[in-house]
Design a protein around this motif. Structure first.
Motif, PDB file in Angstrom:
ATOM      1  N   TYR A  38      16.746 -71.807  45.242  1.00 55.55           N
ATOM      2  CA  TYR A  38      16.278 -70.673  46.028  1.00 55.55           C
ATOM      3  C   TYR A  38      14.763 -70.786  46.151  1.00 55.55           C
ATOM      4  O   TYR A  38      14.055 -70.882  45.144  1.00 55.55           O
ATOM      5  CB  TYR A  38      16.654 -69.350  45.362  1.00 55.55           C
ATOM      6  N   THR A  39      14.251 -70.812  47.381  1.00 50.95           N
ATOM      7  CA  THR A  39      12.843 -71.122  47.588  1.00 50.95           C
ATOM      8  C   THR A  39      12.254 -70.290  48.716  1.00 50.95           C
ATOM      9  O   THR A  39      12.977 -69.605  49.458  1.00 50.95           O
ATOM     10  CB  THR A  39      12.670 -72.625  47.889  1.00 50.95           C
ATOM     11  N   LEU A  40      10.932 -70.373  48.848  1.00 50.77           N
ATOM     12  CA  LEU A  40      10.198 -69.696  49.914  1.00 50.77           C
ATOM     13  C   LEU A  40       9.734 -70.745  50.906  1.00 50.77           C
ATOM     14  O   LEU A  40       9.015 -71.682  50.542  1.00 50.77           O
ATOM     15  CB  LEU A  40       8.995 -68.948  49.328  1.00 50.77           C
ATOM     16  N   LEU A  41      10.153 -70.630  52.156  1.00 53.78           N
ATOM     17  CA  LEU A  41       9.738 -71.554  53.208  1.00 53.78           C
ATOM     18  C   LEU A  41       8.746 -70.841  54.109  1.00 53.78           C
ATOM     19  O   LEU A  41       9.112 -69.884  54.806  1.00 53.78           O
ATOM     20  CB  LEU A  41      10.948 -72.022  54.019  1.00 53.78           C
ATOM     21  N   PRO A  42       7.472 -71.233  54.112  1.00 50.98           N
ATOM     22  CA  PRO A  42       6.464 -70.543  54.924  1.00 50.98           C
ATOM     23  C   PRO A  42       6.867 -70.449  56.394  1.00 50.98           C
ATOM     24  O   PRO A  42       7.400 -71.402  56.973  1.00 50.98           O
ATOM     25  CB  PRO A  42       5.215 -71.418  54.749  1.00 50.98           C
ATOM     26  N   GLY A  43       6.619 -69.290  56.965  1.00 55.19           N
ATOM     27  CA  GLY A  43       6.919 -69.065  58.370  1.00 55.19           C
ATOM     28  C   GLY A  43       8.355 -68.680  58.653  1.00 55.19           C
ATOM     29  O   GLY A  43       8.673 -68.234  59.753  1.00 55.19           O
ATOM     30  N   VAL A  44       9.242 -68.868  57.668  1.00 59.67           N
ATOM     31  CA  VAL A  44      10.678 -68.648  57.886  1.00 59.67           C
ATOM     32  C   VAL A  44      11.214 -67.532  56.997  1.00 59.67           C
ATOM     33  O   VAL A  44      11.743 -66.534  57.468  1.00 59.67           O
ATOM     34  CB  VAL A  44      11.469 -69.954  57.654  1.00 59.67           C
ATOM     35  N   GLY A  45      11.104 -67.693  55.668  1.00 57.71           N
ATOM     36  CA  GLY A  45      11.647 -66.701  54.755  1.00 57.71           C
ATOM     37  C   GLY A  45      12.064 -67.345  53.452  1.00 57.71           C
ATOM     38  O   GLY A  45      11.643 -68.457  53.127  1.00 57.71           O
ATOM     39  N   SER A  46      12.907 -66.661  52.726  1.00 60.80           N
ATOM     40  CA  SER A  46      13.403 -67.177  51.447  1.00 60.80           C
ATOM     41  C   SER A  46      14.897 -67.404  51.547  1.00 60.80           C
ATOM     42  O   SER A  46      15.613 -66.714  52.277  1.00 60.80           O
ATOM     43  CB  SER A  46      13.092 -66.205  50.311  1.00 60.80           C
ATOM     44  N   GLY A  47      15.370 -68.423  50.815  1.00 60.11           N
ATOM     45  CA  GLY A  47      16.789 -68.734  50.850  1.00 60.11           C
ATOM     46  C   GLY A  47      17.085 -69.985  50.056  1.00 60.11           C
ATOM     47  O   GLY A  47      16.224 -70.525  49.356  1.00 60.11           O
ATOM     48  N   ILE A  48      18.297 -70.470  50.162  1.00 54.64           N
ATOM     49  CA  ILE A  48      18.741 -71.650  49.423  1.00 54.64           C
ATOM     50  C   ILE A  48      18.403 -72.902  50.231  1.00 54.64           C
ATOM     51  O   ILE A  48      18.831 -73.052  51.377  1.00 54.64           O
ATOM     52  CB  ILE A  48      20.248 -71.575  49.142  1.00 54.64           C
ATOM     53  N   TYR A  49      17.646 -73.782  49.617  1.00 58.35           N
ATOM     54  CA  TYR A  49      17.232 -75.027  50.282  1.00 58.35           C
ATOM     55  C   TYR A  49      18.446 -75.937  50.429  1.00 58.35           C
ATOM     56  O   TYR A  49      19.133 -76.248  49.455  1.00 58.35           O
ATOM     57  CB  TYR A  49      16.143 -75.699  49.447  1.00 58.35           C
TER      58      TYR A  49
END
Length: 289
Positions: free
Chosen positions: A76-87
């Protein structure tokens, strides 16, 4: 829409229904660009029988993962510009999160500008605050980003714009010339129909498959434009100016678009801030850089 009478752009709403995928940056997604009523932007397309697209288009930016340590499928991570979720995918050309939660973004705008302010939640020690401002100034679109690491861990990522563009809708052909002062490609470099010669990229024929050039780590500072795309006769052109030395430069093309990409490095300790600016200009032969 933003419109100053010369340039008109369509910007997608960050949490709207037009784009809910997990590749492109949701803030400041400029899907369409018109110069004096003529469209210069293109939508991502596929070839018959190939996979579906990731719904790119126009001037859409993308971040890499917030840190190389986050590149763990199932995390579970934070992707800049997109949001948080499961990579889910190491392929940056595809959706990269599953079960993602969008970022909360505050938007203010008028006829010729829009400002996006995003404060992320803290995910695994990562968090940031970003202000992304887009303004129309004459024949240019200016985008300025201020990015602050207000999390607990260091951030090491890159951001770039894909520039899904053509010259007033003209198909890609030997009539295209792309000058890229931000990088020096090997003389004679060739990828499918795209070739680098005499200090610029051009085409031997209409591309029948994707052409690609990637120079990692050798970008050069530019006193003027980072790249300029034009017809041989100069009947149409567009360009991008940047205020940073690119960490990486890529150029790719297909039958419908030519996309030079300038990567900005973002390396921040907690509490540190950085900023960068891009400006795109457009012309039908009646304006000079």
């Amino acid at each position: 829409y933003l419109d100053n009478g010369i340039i008109k752009v369509r910007i997608l709403w960050p949490n709207g229904v037009k784009y809910d995928r997990t590749r492109w940056c949701h803030t400041g997604f400029i899907q369409d660009v018109w110069y004096r009523g003529i469209r210069f932007s293109e939508y991502e397309r596929n070839r018959n029988g190939e996979q579906l697209t990731s719904e790119g288009g126009g001037l859409c930016c993308q971040f890499m993962l917030i840190s190389p340590e986050e590149a763990v499928p199932g995390k579970y991570t934070l992707l800049p510009g997109v949001g948080s979720g499961i990579y889910i995918s190491p392929n940056a050309a595809q959706d990269r999160l599953d079960m993602h939660k969008r970022l909360d973004t505050k938007v203010s705008y008028a006829n010729d500008y829009a400002i996006f302010e995003t404060q992320t939640p803290t995910v695994d020690g990562f968090a940031y605050f970003e202000t992304r401002e887009i303004r129309l100034c004459g024949a240019e679109i200016i985008e300025k980003v201020t990015f602050t690491n207000n999390g607990e861990k260091e951030i090491h990522t890159q951001e770039f714009c894909h520039n899904f563009l053509s010259l007033a809708g003209e198909e890609i052909s030997p009539n295209y010339i792309l000058e890229v002062p931000a990088v020096e490609a090997p003389e004679g470099f060739q990828s499918n129909a795209m070739i680098y010669k005499d200090g610029h990229f051009t085409f031997l024929r209409h591309p029948d498959k994707t052409c690609y050039f990637d120079d990692k780590g050798n970008g050069k500072s530019c006193s003027d434009y980072a790249w300029l795309m034009r017809t041989k006769a100069g009947s149409a052109f567009c360009y991008e100016k940047i205020d940073f030395t690119p960490a990486r430069v890529s150029v790719w093309s297909d039958y419908y678009t030519l996309c030079p990409e300038m990567f900005v490095a973002i390396d921040l300790k907690p509490g540190e801030t950085t900023s960068w600016q891009r400006a795109w200009g457009f012309s039908l032969g009646d304006y000079k850089v």
